[in-house]
Motif scaffolding. Sequence first.
Motif, short mmCIF file in Angstrom:
data_model
loop_
_atom_site.label_atom_id
_atom_site.label_comp_id
_atom_site.label_asym_id
_atom_site.label_seq_id
_atom_site.Cartn_x
_atom_site.Cartn_y
_atom_site.Cartn_z
N ARG A 177 27.95 32.86 51.30
CA ARG A 177 28.01 32.97 49.84
C ARG A 177 29.12 33.94 49.46
O ARG A 177 29.29 34.97 50.10
CB ARG A 177 26.69 33.48 49.27
N LEU A 178 29.88 33.59 48.42
CA LEU A 178 30.90 34.48 47.88
C LEU A 178 30.37 35.07 46.59
O LEU A 178 30.00 34.34 45.67
CB LEU A 178 32.20 33.73 47.61
N VAL A 179 30.31 36.39 46.54
CA VAL A 179 29.83 37.11 45.36
C VAL A 179 30.96 38.03 44.90
O VAL A 179 31.41 38.89 45.66
CB VAL A 179 28.56 37.93 45.68
N VAL A 180 31.42 37.84 43.67
CA VAL A 180 32.51 38.64 43.11
C VAL A 180 31.96 39.45 41.95
O VAL A 180 31.41 38.87 41.00
CB VAL A 180 33.69 37.76 42.66
N ASP A 181 32.12 40.76 42.03
CA ASP A 181 31.61 41.66 41.00
C ASP A 181 30.16 41.32 40.63
O ASP A 181 29.81 41.19 39.45
CB ASP A 181 32.51 41.65 39.76
N GLU A 182 29.34 41.14 41.68
CA GLU A 182 27.91 40.87 41.59
C GLU A 182 27.56 39.52 40.97
O GLU A 182 26.43 39.26 40.59
CB GLU A 182 27.20 42.00 40.85
N MET A 231 29.62 37.42 51.34
CA MET A 231 30.81 38.26 51.27
C MET A 231 30.85 38.80 49.85
O MET A 231 30.93 38.05 48.88
CB MET A 231 32.07 37.45 51.57
N HIS A 232 30.73 40.12 49.73
CA HIS A 232 30.73 40.78 48.43
C HIS A 232 32.11 41.35 48.17
O HIS A 232 32.64 42.12 48.98
CB HIS A 232 29.69 41.91 48.40
N VAL A 233 32.68 40.97 47.02
CA VAL A 233 34.02 41.39 46.64
C VAL A 233 33.94 42.14 45.33
O VAL A 233 33.26 41.70 44.39
CB VAL A 233 34.98 40.19 46.50
N ARG A 234 34.63 43.26 45.27
CA ARG A 234 34.75 44.00 44.01
C ARG A 234 36.22 44.01 43.64
O ARG A 234 37.08 44.38 44.43
CB ARG A 234 34.24 45.44 44.16
N LEU A 235 36.48 43.55 42.41
CA LEU A 235 37.87 43.50 41.91
C LEU A 235 38.11 44.67 40.98
O LEU A 235 37.22 45.25 40.42
CB LEU A 235 38.11 42.19 41.17
N GLU A 274 39.43 45.57 45.27
CA GLU A 274 38.99 46.95 45.49
C GLU A 274 38.23 47.10 46.79
O GLU A 274 38.44 48.04 47.55
CB GLU A 274 38.13 47.40 44.31
N SER A 275 37.32 46.15 47.07
CA SER A 275 36.58 46.17 48.32
C SER A 275 36.11 44.77 48.66
O SER A 275 35.95 43.92 47.78
CB SER A 275 35.38 47.13 48.24
N ILE A 276 35.88 44.57 49.96
CA ILE A 276 35.36 43.29 50.44
C ILE A 276 34.47 43.59 51.64
O ILE A 276 34.91 44.23 52.60
CB ILE A 276 36.50 42.30 50.78
N ASN A 277 33.19 43.19 51.56
CA ASN A 277 32.21 43.53 52.59
C ASN A 277 31.31 42.35 52.89
O ASN A 277 30.78 41.72 51.98
CB ASN A 277 31.33 44.70 52.14
N LEU A 278 31.10 42.10 54.18
CA LEU A 278 30.17 41.07 54.62
C LEU A 278 28.81 41.71 54.79
O LEU A 278 28.65 42.68 55.54
CB LEU A 278 30.64 40.46 55.95
#
Length: 82
Positions: free
Chosen positions: A30-35, A78-82, A69-73
């Motif tokens: 799953r791709l999660v961007v800014d929650e 995969m959680h991404v913060r922009l 800003e960050s990318i974490n599995l």
Amino acid sequence: MWQTRVDCVRFESEKSRRTQEYLGMELALRLVVDEEFIQLFSMTPGLEQELVVGYLFSHGYVTDMTDIESINLEDDAMHVRL
């Protein structure tokens, strides 16, 4: 290697025999961007971060690596913060 061995029955010339075969494995990511959930990928394990970064670039979420800003599995996401 991302494969698993399974027991199976092989049929050849009207005869059958028990054997083992290798099957490729798949990962649901799953791709999660800014929650916010964005996309579900079905992929061979490995290079998850590269897949996600490519997706973000090709879909216009980012135009430069500094946009991330960050990318974490974590588990299957995969959680991404922009």
